[in-house]
Write a protein that holds these residues in place. Sequence first.
Motif, PDB file in Angstrom:
ATOM      1  N   ILE A  48       0.842  -1.207   0.000  1.00 46.91           N
ATOM      2  CA  ILE A  48       0.000   0.000   0.000  1.00 46.91           C
ATOM      3  C   ILE A  48       0.872   1.249   0.000  1.00 46.91           C
ATOM      4  O   ILE A  48       0.627   2.215  -0.736  1.00 46.91           O
ATOM      5  CB  ILE A  48      -0.941  -0.005   1.223  1.00 46.91           C
ATOM      6  CG1 ILE A  48      -1.900  -1.196   1.141  1.00 46.91           C
ATOM      7  CG2 ILE A  48      -1.729   1.301   1.295  1.00 46.91           C
ATOM      8  CD1 ILE A  48      -2.772  -1.361   2.373  1.00 46.91           C
ATOM      9  N   ALA A  62      -4.070   7.637   4.009  1.00 48.50           N
ATOM     10  CA  ALA A  62      -3.078   6.874   4.769  1.00 48.50           C
ATOM     11  C   ALA A  62      -2.671   7.611   6.037  1.00 48.50           C
ATOM     12  O   ALA A  62      -2.525   6.995   7.103  1.00 48.50           O
ATOM     13  CB  ALA A  62      -1.849   6.615   3.900  1.00 48.50           C
ATOM     14  N   LEU A 107       3.811   1.704   7.037  1.00 45.75           N
ATOM     15  CA  LEU A 107       3.163   2.399   5.922  1.00 45.75           C
ATOM     16  C   LEU A 107       3.837   3.742   5.667  1.00 45.75           C
ATOM     17  O   LEU A 107       4.146   4.088   4.517  1.00 45.75           O
ATOM     18  CB  LEU A 107       1.680   2.598   6.241  1.00 45.75           C
ATOM     19  CG  LEU A 107       0.816   3.301   5.188  1.00 45.75           C
ATOM     20  CD1 LEU A 107       0.781   2.492   3.904  1.00 45.75           C
ATOM     21  CD2 LEU A 107      -0.598   3.524   5.720  1.00 45.75           C
TER      22      LEU A 107
END
Length: 242
Positions: A48, A62, A107
């Motif tokens: 991602i 995000a 992330l």
Amino acid sequence: MTLFLEAIAWLLAPEQHEGANAIASRLGEHILYSAIAVAIAAAIAIPIGYAIGHTGRGKQVAVAFSGAARALPSLGLLTLLTLIVGIGQAPVAATVVFVVLGVPSVLAGAYAGIESVDDDVVDAARAMGMTEWQILLRVEAPIGLALLIGGLRSATLQIVSTAVLAAYVGLGGLGTYILRGINLNSYEEMLGGALVIVALALVLDALFSLAEWLAGRSARRRPRNVTSTPVVARTHPQEGTS
């Protein structure tokens, strides 16, 4: 100082290194839970993050998700999930909590690493005829590896420190000593368990720091290698027309 010496004596006592409750066994459980959670978090967050960094889309979502995940109370979430899935599935509940804790850092490291790549390097790779997948995997990912490792480092340390909660639902780990020390008012056991957790975190931090430094050193060499070929390709037509 006396309590610290008592904790050291507790750590060195022979009975702490024998049987199912031995420090080595609890340390192994702690590392296992942490490693599984980090691996799952990485499997979810890295693709991602790479997609966000390469396309530039979804960054706000995000960031919002990362902030929300960090705000969740780990102990409360673990208790809630354990009640939902049942005590028999406590390992699943604990793993979910640790993964939720680790995903934001991984992330952030993944998409920040891709975003940090110089646009000229990406343009040079496109000029060489690379596809978008090749640019991502062969150019952007290696250059951004240091930041990704930084995200993994942060996630690992957070999970290792929070994996103490595994003992709260009867899963063992180094948190067993802290929980049992609280119940028995055994402060030397509490401090001894905490010292082992701190030592584990310091060792892991040093290993990730070394990996991050090596990745950064490698990335500093790569842009020159990537951009050298396109520059030559552009100069050939000029030489031919002169």
